[in-house]
Design an enzyme around this catalytic site. Sequence first.
Site, short mmCIF file in Angstrom:
data_model
loop_
_atom_site.label_atom_id
_atom_site.label_comp_id
_atom_site.label_asym_id
_atom_site.label_seq_id
_atom_site.Cartn_x
_atom_site.Cartn_y
_atom_site.Cartn_z
N ASP A 208 37.44 8.13 28.53
CA ASP A 208 38.08 8.02 29.86
C ASP A 208 37.83 9.48 30.64
O ASP A 208 39.12 9.92 31.17
CB ASP A 208 39.54 7.41 29.52
CG ASP A 208 40.19 8.44 28.40
OD1 ASP A 208 39.54 8.93 27.69
OD2 ASP A 208 41.42 8.52 28.47
N GLY A 230 46.85 21.35 28.69
CA GLY A 230 47.98 21.44 28.65
C GLY A 230 48.89 22.28 28.21
O GLY A 230 50.35 22.55 28.39
N TYR A 231 48.45 23.03 27.14
CA TYR A 231 49.44 23.89 26.27
C TYR A 231 48.79 25.37 26.29
O TYR A 231 49.34 26.17 25.63
CB TYR A 231 49.25 23.52 24.91
CG TYR A 231 49.95 21.90 24.77
CD1 TYR A 231 51.08 22.03 24.99
CD2 TYR A 231 48.97 20.89 25.06
CE1 TYR A 231 51.90 20.66 24.99
CE2 TYR A 231 49.59 19.63 25.10
CZ TYR A 231 51.17 19.56 25.02
OH TYR A 231 51.56 18.16 24.89
N GLU A 298 43.79 13.84 16.24
CA GLU A 298 43.90 15.36 17.03
C GLU A 298 44.81 16.18 16.16
O GLU A 298 44.41 17.17 16.12
CB GLU A 298 44.62 15.17 18.51
CG GLU A 298 44.67 16.37 19.02
CD GLU A 298 45.38 16.14 20.54
OE1 GLU A 298 44.10 15.91 21.63
OE2 GLU A 298 46.28 16.07 20.72
#
Length: 349
Positions: A208, A230-231, A298
Amino acid sequence: MQASKGRCVTVILLTTLLLMGMLYVYFGPPLRKEVVISNHEFHLVSPDHQRWDERIKKLWDYNHLRYPQPSIVKGRTDVVTLTPWLAPVVWEGTFNPDLLDSIYQQQDISVAATVFAVGKYIMFLKNFLETAEEYFFVGFKVHIYVFTDRPDEVPQVKMAPGRQLTVLPVPSSNRWQEISARRMELIQKLIEERLQGHGKYIFCLDVDSKFHGRWGTESLGGLVAVIHPGYYWDPRSNFPYERRPQSRAYVAEEEGDFYYCGGAFGGSLEEVLLLAKTCRSNFEADAKEGIEAAWQEESHLNRYMWINKPSKVLSPEYLWQDFKSRNSEIHIIRFSGVVKNYAEIRPNA
């Protein structure tokens, strides 16, 4: 007297052999063309200089590639380009793509890539494959392996010479977590059963997602991780590591380096095989005790890469998120996760 006769016989034999060799060189067939190659030059050692070997000519071109002088005092100053364990962090502006390609072209490398298109995730495959043709290791041998429970729905995408696609059927699942968890097992089996001796590098990528810019030889290394977009500004206490000590994916509050993506990682076949086997083993051991890590594979990947430091780290350019605005340090987006409605595509979202 006997010793004198022995020396005389030896001299006669050596002289005869020398004369025979000279006659063979003079009257015999032409010498086979041989090529002497060093890091800086090559030359032909043959009486026939009429035909140039194309491959050797390419090596000459590579060895004499012209590019700007490298510098160790000028470069990116807005980002860190080296980890504390001296692994490079790859950003735009930290490498010369032409120079890197010339080095790896001489090695005639091949790159495998895995992508999982299970259930409704098949809808993202066409865009993934088409953009991979445009940006992923262009000019190199690439073999993409698509794991899917809908092989009849795999789109037909024209691939350049030296690039191919193999569809590997897998069972569907009622839980997206199980699909995610099985990835390490399937990657392990792929390397053991199909790739040993048939390649050198492998990347495991989310379907995706799509490519927007070059992803090439600058990403190659032993164990390669991608910083999660995101981090990377956050303190590690905010990272979504598995925090339960009972899990084999556990990382304590004061531990960890970066938070890495599960949707993009890779490296050499040997290193990725070891990662996949370890993460699979730990995941299965957790499952027997009724534990599922916070973010499945993950979480186990992040635990593994905290203990086994990656030899190369790719910046968030290599897996951005389409719903995020681009920060100033992101000069290019190479690969990104597309915007989607998880309730529509995940069986148990």
